[in-house]
Design a protein around this motif. Structure first.
Motif, short mmCIF file in Angstrom:
data_model
loop_
_atom_site.label_atom_id
_atom_site.label_comp_id
_atom_site.label_asym_id
_atom_site.label_seq_id
_atom_site.Cartn_x
_atom_site.Cartn_y
_atom_site.Cartn_z
N ARG A 359 -5.06 17.58 -16.20
CA ARG A 359 -3.92 18.32 -16.76
C ARG A 359 -4.26 19.79 -16.98
N ARG A 360 -5.46 19.99 -17.55
CA ARG A 360 -5.87 21.35 -17.91
C ARG A 360 -6.14 22.20 -16.66
N GLU A 361 -6.90 21.64 -15.73
CA GLU A 361 -7.38 22.45 -14.60
C GLU A 361 -6.36 22.52 -13.45
N ILE A 362 -5.69 21.43 -13.19
CA ILE A 362 -4.83 21.37 -11.99
C ILE A 362 -3.37 21.69 -12.33
N LYS A 363 -3.02 21.46 -13.58
CA LYS A 363 -1.63 21.64 -14.05
C LYS A 363 -0.64 20.93 -13.12
N PRO A 364 -0.80 19.64 -12.96
CA PRO A 364 0.06 18.89 -12.03
C PRO A 364 1.45 18.68 -12.61
N ASP A 365 2.40 18.34 -11.75
CA ASP A 365 3.73 17.96 -12.25
C ASP A 365 3.69 16.55 -12.81
N ASN A 366 2.80 15.74 -12.24
CA ASN A 366 2.77 14.35 -12.67
C ASN A 366 1.41 13.72 -12.34
N ILE A 367 0.96 12.87 -13.25
CA ILE A 367 -0.23 12.06 -12.96
C ILE A 367 0.15 10.61 -13.24
N LYS A 368 -0.12 9.76 -12.28
CA LYS A 368 0.23 8.34 -12.48
C LYS A 368 -1.03 7.51 -12.24
N VAL A 369 -1.28 6.58 -13.14
CA VAL A 369 -2.45 5.70 -12.96
C VAL A 369 -1.96 4.25 -12.85
N VAL A 370 -2.34 3.61 -11.78
CA VAL A 370 -1.95 2.21 -11.58
C VAL A 370 -3.21 1.36 -11.49
N ASP A 371 -3.26 0.29 -12.30
CA ASP A 371 -4.42 -0.61 -12.27
C ASP A 371 -4.09 -1.88 -11.49
N ASN A 372 -5.06 -2.78 -11.46
CA ASN A 372 -4.88 -4.10 -10.81
C ASN A 372 -4.48 -4.00 -9.35
N ILE A 373 -5.21 -3.15 -8.64
CA ILE A 373 -4.96 -3.01 -7.21
C ILE A 373 -6.12 -3.66 -6.44
N SER A 374 -5.80 -4.33 -5.37
CA SER A 374 -6.83 -4.88 -4.48
C SER A 374 -6.74 -4.13 -3.15
N ILE A 375 -7.89 -3.88 -2.56
CA ILE A 375 -7.90 -3.20 -1.27
C ILE A 375 -8.48 -4.17 -0.23
N ILE A 376 -7.75 -4.35 0.83
CA ILE A 376 -8.18 -5.28 1.88
C ILE A 376 -8.38 -4.48 3.17
N GLY A 377 -9.53 -4.67 3.79
CA GLY A 377 -9.84 -3.98 5.04
C GLY A 377 -9.72 -4.94 6.22
N VAL A 378 -8.99 -4.51 7.24
CA VAL A 378 -8.95 -5.26 8.49
C VAL A 378 -9.84 -4.47 9.45
N VAL A 379 -10.93 -5.09 9.90
CA VAL A 379 -11.97 -4.35 10.63
C VAL A 379 -12.09 -4.88 12.06
N GLY A 380 -12.24 -3.98 13.01
CA GLY A 380 -12.45 -4.46 14.38
C GLY A 380 -12.63 -3.34 15.37
N ARG A 381 -13.69 -3.44 16.17
CA ARG A 381 -13.95 -2.40 17.17
C ARG A 381 -12.87 -2.38 18.24
N LYS A 382 -12.20 -3.53 18.44
CA LYS A 382 -11.20 -3.56 19.50
C LYS A 382 -9.87 -2.93 19.09
N MET A 383 -9.78 -2.57 17.79
CA MET A 383 -8.54 -1.96 17.32
C MET A 383 -8.43 -0.51 17.75
N ALA A 384 -9.60 0.13 17.98
CA ALA A 384 -9.59 1.57 18.22
C ALA A 384 -8.78 1.91 19.47
N TYR A 385 -7.97 2.90 19.35
CA TYR A 385 -7.17 3.44 20.46
C TYR A 385 -6.23 2.41 21.09
N ARG A 386 -5.88 1.39 20.33
CA ARG A 386 -4.92 0.43 20.86
C ARG A 386 -3.71 0.41 19.94
N ALA A 387 -2.55 0.45 20.54
CA ALA A 387 -1.34 0.47 19.73
C ALA A 387 -1.05 -0.93 19.18
N GLY A 388 -0.41 -0.97 18.04
CA GLY A 388 0.16 -2.24 17.61
C GLY A 388 -0.48 -2.91 16.42
#
Ligand code: ASP
Length: 438
Positions: A359-388
């Protein structure tokens, strides 16, 4: 030919497991260097020796007797020694340790003793010399490993010979024992393999390689036959729990293939990890390599008009997190807003300080904090440069009514990350597995 093997806690849990290890080691003369964990669980309600050691330390600190816990540690090691008919005087080792704990042994050394005891027993059982990690695995004062000095010393000690080495710890420049983070014996094994220019680093555990998804969430997920170092790094960082997430670096630097194997199923080829490889012709044509995730993230979203074009704002924001020692895992951004995704346990103690500074340094219009988030990674070398791929992810989740709270695709196109409410975590993993693998 040299193979460095690391055996995890469940592989070291009792005499039956020691016998399996001996069969594995003796079946191949290249298997000369063995790195061991502390004894782990024999059954699901059992205790890991390292956890018991942490408990001894906590009891000491609060002035409560640790005898009954220490007795469990004694029973386990004396039981293994007796069962295997070992001559080493493990009782005296344990009594000396008990006295040292009573005299205030520092925590780092105390909790490292599970690996030390395992290695002493395994060295005699295999007939290999015991090489203490404190004699070669050197840390800098900042806690990073002095690879050059450590590698040279291990080469000098071991030469072309055999050794059993305790994992998980090394020594500080002042001679004090220091441990790696939990699960760190994987790193000791990788460092030993790199130091000795091994032909392969075999990491022996209790599953037949890395699975394509968490078996507690998905029924019988397929094992991953082959993966690149980058994919392994992404899967481990995203939450796959087979290996310590830092394991890959030392072996990757030396181009040493990493083979994850199962002590209880030694004929299974497990997962082979290397820089690159030719796809075998008969390989299953799966589009992705694996899915992994973690729960308990918080997202801090900062919005400020004109932020998108401003110079230096992102740096100022990041500095505030740095000053508060809060790590940032991902930074998805929009126009005039940026989100910082952090582990909740690291953010929560500093939340007021972080938001106040923002708040002090950035003087933002809004700060929102959301908890209880899970992050899931879908990993694969064959995904690179392929559409879809992303389209398929969003369609699958959308059909199941799962709301995506965050999206991020790595620039290398090796992974796509989705953030969801933690209540949707398991369902998200199942939906993605069914969409891509089944
Ligand atoms: N014994 C240590 C732990 O439980 C290190 C390891 O097993 O890798 O974390």
């Amino acid at each position: 030919m040299l193979k460095v093997l690391k055996f995890g806690g469940t592989s070291m849990a009792d005499a039956t497991q020691y016998r399996k290890i001996r069969d594995i080691v003796k079946s191949d003369p290249a298997r000369r260097i063995v790195v061991v964990s502390a004894a782990g669980k024999r059954f699901s309600e059992d205790n890991k020796v390292t956890d018991l050691l942490y408990l001894c330390d906590a009891h000491m600190r609060y002035g409560v007797s640790f005898d009954s816990i220490f007795d469990m540690i004694c029973e386990r090691h004396i039981g293994i020694a007796n069962d295997l008919g070992l001559k080493v005087d493990i009782r005296s080792e344990l009594e000396v340790l008990r006295e040292r704990i009573q005299a205030g042994l520092n925590r780092e050394e105390l909790v490292s003793r599970g690996e030390y005891l395992s290695a002493i027993l395994m060295a005699e059982y295999l007939g290999f010399p015991f090489v203490d990690a404190k004699d070669w695995l050197f840390f800098h004062y900042d806690g990073t490993v002095d690879q050059e000095k450590s590698y040279a010393k291990l080469r000098e000690i071991v030469g072309d010979g055999c050794a059993v080495i305790p994992g998980f710890y090394g020594v500080m420049p002042d001679g004090k024992i220091r441990t790696l983070t939990r699960g760190g014996s994987d790193i000791t094994g990788a460092l030993a393999a790199a130091a000795l220019d091994a032909d392969v680093y075999e990491n022996w555990t209790d599953v037949s390689g890395i699975l394509m998804a968490d078996p507690r969430i998905v029924d019988n997920p397929h094992p991953i036959e082959r993966a690149t170092y980058s994919e392994l790094r992404q899967l481990s960082y995203s939450g796959a729990q087979v290996l310590h997430e830092m394991t890959v670096f030392p072996v990757r630097e030396k181009g040493i293939p990493l083979n994850i194997r199962n002590t209880n199923e030694p004929d299974h080829p497990g997962t082979l990890v290397s820089e690159e490889f030719k796809e075998p012709k008969d390989a299953q044509q799966r589009f992705i390599t694996g899915i992994a995730g973690k729960t308990d993230f918080s997202i801090v979203t900062i919005s400020k008009k004109g932020m998108a074009g401003a110079v230096g704002t992102l740096r100022e924001i990041v500095e505030i997190f740095e000053d508060n020692t809060v790590p940032i895992c991902y930074t998805p951004s929009g126009i005039d807003c940026v989100s910082l995704v952090c582990p909740s346990e690291k953010l929560t103690p500093h939340l007021y300080s972080v938001t106040e500074s923002l708040r002090r340094e950035i003087k933002p219009d809004n700060i929102k904090v959301v908890d209880n988030i899970s992050i899931i990674g879908v990993v694969g070398r064959k995904m690179a440069y392929r559409a879809g791929t992303s389209g398929k992810i969003f369609a699958a989740l959308g059909e199941q009514g799962i709301n995506i709270r965050m999206i991020s695709q790595g620039p290398d196109e090796l992974n796509i990350l989705v953030g969801v409410d933690s209540k949707d975590y398991a369902q998200t993993v199942r939906v993605l597995y069914n969409a891509f693998v089944k």
